[in-house]
Design a protein around this motif. Structure first.
Motif, short mmCIF file in Angstrom:
data_model
loop_
_atom_site.label_atom_id
_atom_site.label_comp_id
_atom_site.label_asym_id
_atom_site.label_seq_id
_atom_site.Cartn_x
_atom_site.Cartn_y
_atom_site.Cartn_z
N UNK A 66 56.46 64.47 -55.82
CA UNK A 66 57.59 63.98 -56.65
C UNK A 66 58.85 63.73 -57.36
N UNK A 67 60.02 62.61 -57.71
CA UNK A 67 60.74 62.83 -57.71
C UNK A 67 60.67 62.15 -58.79
N UNK A 68 61.24 62.97 -60.33
CA UNK A 68 61.16 62.66 -61.44
C UNK A 68 62.27 61.62 -61.92
N UNK A 76 75.59 60.01 -69.27
CA UNK A 76 75.12 59.98 -68.33
C UNK A 76 73.14 60.47 -68.23
N UNK A 77 72.85 61.50 -67.22
CA UNK A 77 71.40 60.50 -67.22
C UNK A 77 70.73 62.45 -67.77
N UNK A 78 69.55 62.43 -68.80
CA UNK A 78 69.16 63.46 -68.94
C UNK A 78 67.77 63.57 -69.19
N UNK A 79 67.51 64.54 -68.80
CA UNK A 79 65.94 64.82 -68.28
C UNK A 79 65.41 66.11 -68.99
N UNK A 80 63.74 66.01 -69.56
CA UNK A 80 63.92 67.18 -70.22
C UNK A 80 62.42 67.82 -69.15
N UNK A 81 61.40 68.75 -69.94
CA UNK A 81 60.28 69.53 -69.82
C UNK A 81 60.51 69.57 -67.99
N UNK A 82 61.62 70.03 -68.07
CA UNK A 82 62.02 70.55 -66.74
C UNK A 82 61.77 71.79 -66.09
N UNK A 83 60.41 72.00 -64.60
CA UNK A 83 60.37 73.19 -64.26
C UNK A 83 61.17 73.88 -63.11
N UNK A 84 60.80 74.94 -62.53
CA UNK A 84 61.46 75.03 -61.15
C UNK A 84 60.97 74.55 -60.16
N UNK A 85 61.18 74.32 -59.15
CA UNK A 85 60.54 73.64 -57.76
C UNK A 85 60.92 72.09 -58.40
N UNK A 86 61.00 71.38 -59.59
CA UNK A 86 61.10 70.08 -59.97
C UNK A 86 62.46 69.32 -58.69
N UNK A 87 61.91 67.90 -59.12
CA UNK A 87 63.13 67.30 -58.10
C UNK A 87 63.11 65.96 -58.52
N UNK A 88 64.46 65.82 -58.79
CA UNK A 88 65.11 64.93 -59.92
C UNK A 88 65.89 63.30 -59.16
N UNK A 89 65.47 62.61 -60.03
CA UNK A 89 66.15 61.18 -59.22
C UNK A 89 68.04 60.67 -60.08
N UNK A 166 70.98 62.00 -53.87
CA UNK A 166 69.78 60.73 -54.33
C UNK A 166 68.70 61.94 -55.73
N UNK A 167 68.79 63.04 -55.23
CA UNK A 167 68.14 63.86 -56.02
C UNK A 167 69.02 65.21 -56.42
N UNK A 168 68.72 66.23 -57.58
CA UNK A 168 69.06 67.38 -57.55
C UNK A 168 67.51 68.05 -57.81
N UNK A 169 67.41 69.31 -57.21
CA UNK A 169 66.75 69.52 -56.80
C UNK A 169 66.44 71.33 -57.42
#
Length: 222
Positions: A66-68, A76-89, A166-169
């Motif tokens: 999954x790409x969150x 900018x774009x804010x991301x919450x509840x991130x854990x190691x291994x997440x891929x961010x859109x 396209x993503x941040x891993x």
């Protein structure tokens, strides 16, 4: 790996569009016996925009990952509840605006603010380990990332780049030491007028643009 803890991340984009003007058009007019040369200089004008979405991508092992998506904010774009291994859109693009002349584009990435990350982790964030750079973007000898095509208003060309990435891993090996960590990735975009500039472009062994020949870029007056 020890138990993963959630953190909050803000990945922002600063649309710091800098320009340089090259060339111009020449016209003449007369007033009585006085002749004057009137120069109308061209200009380049651009914008940096971002998209984020929820989707999945295929993995080499035959599964999917999954790409969150994040939340678009003014900063900018804010991301919450991130854990190691997440891929961010995150999909940043640069485009021409207004009556801009054709232009070449480059960007510089940096991590100006972070907490609970060591220097090695901060450096990883802006490398191919964490960012899947687009095929038309090449990391140059000076740390800038260069777009390989000219942006143009011509109907046969494009006035917007492909996404820089396209993503941040988030690396899986980041463990409890990064719990509640935060960081920002900023993106600075430069544009330079394409006309008469091709001879200044530097190329690597593969023929890809990897420098602008040391040219100085200055932000346009508002």
């Amino acid at each position: 790996m020890t138990k993963k803890k959630k953190g909050a991340i803000l990945i922002s984009a600063l649309a710091l569009i800098a320009v340089i003007v090259i060339g111009g058009t020449l016209a003449y007019f007369t007033d009585q016996d006085d002749a004057k040369n009137v120069f109308t200089l061209g200009k380049v004008q651009g914008d940096l925009t971002e998209d984020t979405k929820d989707y999945e991508v295929d993995t080499p092992g035959g599964g999917t990952h999954p790409v969150k998506p994040g939340t678009l904010t003014e900063d900018g774009i804010s991301y919450d509840k991130i854990v190691p291994g997440d891929w961010l859109s995150k999909e940043p693009r640069v485009s021409l605006t207004g009556d801009s002349e054709d232009a070449y584009v480059r960007v510089r990435l940096s991590v100006p603010n972070s907490t609970k990350l060591n220097q090695e982790q901060v450096a990883e964030l802006i490398t191919a380990k964490c960012l899947n750079f687009g095929e038309k973007w090449v990391v140059g000898v000076d740390g800038y990332i260069y777009y390989q095509e000219k942006l143009t208003r011509d109907s046969s060309g494009k006035s917007q780049t492909d996404p820089v990435f396209t993503m941040v891993k988030i690396p899986e090996e980041w463990g409890n030491s990064t719990a509640e960590a935060s960081f920002e990735i900023t993106i600075q975009a430069d544009l330079v007028q394409a006309e008469n500039f091709e001879t200044s472009l530097g190329h690597n062994a593969a023929g890809q643009i990897d420098s602008w020949g040391g040219v100085t870029i200055e932000k346009a007056a508002q």
